[in-house]
Design a protein around this motif. Structure first.
Motif, mmCIF file in Angstrom:
data_model
loop_
_atom_site.group_PDB
_atom_site.id
_atom_site.type_symbol
_atom_site.label_atom_id
_atom_site.label_comp_id
_atom_site.label_asym_id
_atom_site.label_seq_id
_atom_site.Cartn_x
_atom_site.Cartn_y
_atom_site.Cartn_z
ATOM 1 N N PRO A 46 0.849 -1.197 0.000
ATOM 2 C CA PRO A 46 0.000 0.000 0.000
ATOM 3 C C PRO A 46 0.884 1.246 0.000
ATOM 4 O O PRO A 46 2.048 1.201 0.400
ATOM 5 C CB PRO A 46 -0.780 -0.132 1.315
ATOM 6 C CG PRO A 46 0.075 -0.980 2.192
ATOM 7 C CD PRO A 46 0.807 -1.920 1.273
ATOM 8 N N TRP A 47 0.322 2.357 -0.441
ATOM 9 C CA TRP A 47 1.090 3.605 -0.494
ATOM 10 C C TRP A 47 1.667 3.956 0.872
ATOM 11 O O TRP A 47 2.769 4.506 0.960
ATOM 12 C CB TRP A 47 0.224 4.744 -1.013
ATOM 13 C CG TRP A 47 -0.051 4.667 -2.481
ATOM 14 C CD1 TRP A 47 -1.239 4.359 -3.072
ATOM 15 C CD2 TRP A 47 0.880 4.883 -3.545
ATOM 16 N NE1 TRP A 47 -1.100 4.368 -4.437
ATOM 17 C CE2 TRP A 47 0.194 4.697 -4.754
ATOM 18 C CE3 TRP A 47 2.224 5.219 -3.597
ATOM 19 C CZ2 TRP A 47 0.792 4.825 -5.994
ATOM 20 C CZ3 TRP A 47 2.837 5.356 -4.830
ATOM 21 C CH2 TRP A 47 2.127 5.165 -6.007
ATOM 22 N N SER A 48 0.949 3.648 1.942
ATOM 23 C CA SER A 48 1.418 4.007 3.289
ATOM 24 C C SER A 48 2.677 3.240 3.696
ATOM 25 O O SER A 48 3.423 3.694 4.559
ATOM 26 C CB SER A 48 0.314 3.756 4.313
ATOM 27 O OG SER A 48 -0.050 2.382 4.310
ATOM 28 N N ALA A 49 2.938 2.100 3.082
ATOM 29 C CA ALA A 49 4.110 1.288 3.427
ATOM 30 C C ALA A 49 5.373 1.744 2.700
ATOM 31 O O ALA A 49 6.478 1.358 3.080
ATOM 32 C CB ALA A 49 3.841 -0.181 3.121
ATOM 33 N N ILE A 50 5.213 2.571 1.693
ATOM 34 C CA ILE A 50 6.367 2.995 0.891
ATOM 35 C C ILE A 50 7.078 4.129 1.609
ATOM 36 O O ILE A 50 6.504 5.195 1.846
ATOM 37 C CB ILE A 50 5.926 3.401 -0.522
ATOM 38 C CG1 ILE A 50 5.326 2.189 -1.199
ATOM 39 C CG2 ILE A 50 7.099 3.965 -1.309
ATOM 40 C CD1 ILE A 50 4.549 2.476 -2.424
ATOM 41 N N GLU A 51 8.325 3.870 1.967
ATOM 42 C CA GLU A 51 9.093 4.845 2.725
ATOM 43 C C GLU A 51 9.726 5.907 1.828
ATOM 44 O O GLU A 51 9.766 7.078 2.185
ATOM 45 C CB GLU A 51 10.171 4.137 3.543
ATOM 46 C CG GLU A 51 9.577 3.200 4.573
ATOM 47 C CD GLU A 51 10.591 2.294 5.217
ATOM 48 O OE1 GLU A 51 11.809 2.545 5.089
ATOM 49 O OE2 GLU A 51 10.163 1.318 5.860
ATOM 50 N N ILE A 90 13.286 1.906 -4.812
ATOM 51 C CA ILE A 90 12.035 1.880 -4.061
ATOM 52 C C ILE A 90 12.328 1.237 -2.717
ATOM 53 O O ILE A 90 12.705 0.065 -2.645
ATOM 54 C CB ILE A 90 10.941 1.095 -4.809
ATOM 55 C CG1 ILE A 90 10.685 1.716 -6.180
ATOM 56 C CG2 ILE A 90 9.658 1.041 -3.984
ATOM 57 C CD1 ILE A 90 9.781 0.913 -7.070
ATOM 58 N N ASP A 91 12.154 2.021 -1.658
ATOM 59 C CA ASP A 91 12.411 1.568 -0.296
ATOM 60 C C ASP A 91 11.059 1.364 0.373
ATOM 61 O O ASP A 91 10.316 2.313 0.592
ATOM 62 C CB ASP A 91 13.239 2.620 0.440
ATOM 63 C CG ASP A 91 13.704 2.147 1.801
ATOM 64 O OD1 ASP A 91 13.436 0.986 2.170
ATOM 65 O OD2 ASP A 91 14.355 2.945 2.503
ATOM 66 N N VAL A 92 10.752 0.108 0.656
ATOM 67 C CA VAL A 92 9.445 -0.206 1.218
ATOM 68 C C VAL A 92 9.611 -1.273 2.293
ATOM 69 O O VAL A 92 10.249 -2.294 2.065
ATOM 70 C CB VAL A 92 8.462 -0.650 0.112
ATOM 71 C CG1 VAL A 92 8.992 -1.801 -0.688
ATOM 72 C CG2 VAL A 92 7.107 -0.986 0.660
ATOM 73 N N GLU A 93 9.086 -0.960 3.470
ATOM 74 C CA GLU A 93 9.201 -1.838 4.631
ATOM 75 C C GLU A 93 10.653 -2.290 4.790
ATOM 76 O O GLU A 93 11.531 -1.474 4.941
ATOM 77 C CB GLU A 93 8.211 -2.998 4.522
ATOM 78 C CG GLU A 93 6.768 -2.528 4.575
ATOM 79 C CD GLU A 93 5.764 -3.626 4.361
ATOM 80 O OE1 GLU A 93 6.136 -4.742 3.978
ATOM 81 O OE2 GLU A 93 4.576 -3.356 4.592
ATOM 82 N N SER A 94 10.916 -3.578 4.739
ATOM 83 C CA SER A 94 12.292 -4.071 4.910
ATOM 84 C C SER A 94 12.925 -4.460 3.574
ATOM 85 O O SER A 94 13.939 -5.137 3.541
ATOM 86 C CB SER A 94 12.301 -5.268 5.859
ATOM 87 O OG SER A 94 11.548 -6.323 5.289
ATOM 88 N N GLU A 95 12.336 -4.027 2.481
ATOM 89 C CA GLU A 95 12.832 -4.385 1.149
ATOM 90 C C GLU A 95 13.348 -3.141 0.427
ATOM 91 O O GLU A 95 12.880 -2.033 0.655
ATOM 92 C CB GLU A 95 11.716 -5.015 0.311
ATOM 93 C CG GLU A 95 11.131 -6.273 0.889
ATOM 94 C CD GLU A 95 12.078 -7.449 0.830
ATOM 95 O OE1 GLU A 95 12.912 -7.522 -0.085
ATOM 96 O OE2 GLU A 95 11.977 -8.316 1.706
ATOM 97 N N LEU A 96 14.285 -3.388 -0.472
ATOM 98 C CA LEU A 96 14.830 -2.325 -1.302
ATOM 99 C C LEU A 96 14.861 -2.854 -2.731
ATOM 100 O O LEU A 96 15.446 -3.901 -2.994
ATOM 101 C CB LEU A 96 16.241 -1.958 -0.824
ATOM 102 C CG LEU A 96 16.873 -0.720 -1.397
ATOM 103 C CD1 LEU A 96 16.034 0.510 -1.099
ATOM 104 C CD2 LEU A 96 18.267 -0.538 -0.812
#
Length: 145
Positions: free
Chosen positions: A82-87, A106-112
């Motif tokens: 979700p958009w809210s999870a995208i850092e 794209i940096d999202v949660e614990s993934e890059l």
């Protein structure tokens, strides 16, 4: 927000197959030892399989009102956020030796995730601009409600 997809252009797998074919022919006709032949054949096979993956799973990034989907791995496993999870989403540009590398990060949660021009079918800067516009329009529509 209308869903957007960024995909591998058909010219990329075609180029991979062309290089693989040339390498295969060169390996078969020129290789003088077993090691060189095996290496040449493995590289040609890898390029060919990479081209197949680009045709079977051409979409690498998708954005819609709910968020982003990134297609990763050899079989294009879909990871949706979700958009809210995208850092953070940014363009990562680095100079190396005589060239320059430009990737969409794209940096999202614990993934890059890193996606290049030939995976997206557009420059990372263009994709970033589209994603920022999509996020702005999504935020604006949320405020209007």
């Amino acid at each position: 927000m209308t869903p957007r997809q960024w995909r591998v252009p058909i010219t990329v797998p075609a180029a991979k197959w062309a290089v693989a074919a040339v390498l295969l022919v060169a390996t078969v006709t020129i290789a003088r030892d077993l090691t060189g032949a095996v290496v040449g054949l493995l590289v040609a096979a890898g390029l060919g399989l990479s081209g197949v993956r680009d045709v079977v799973v051409p979409v690498r990034l998708q954005a819609d009102a709910d968020g982003l989907s990134v297609f990763v791995g050899p079989v294009g496993r879909q990871r949706s956020y979700p958009w809210s999870a995208i850092e953070r989403i940014r363009v990562d540009e680095r100079r190396r030796f005589l060239g320059r590398s430009t990737l969409l990060e794209i940096d999202v949660e614990s993934e890059l995730y890193f996606l290049g021009r030939y995976e997206l079918g557009a420059t990372p800067a263009e994709v970033l601009e589209d994603l920022e516009n999509a996020e702005r329009s999504r935020s604006q529509s949320d405020q209007d409600r």
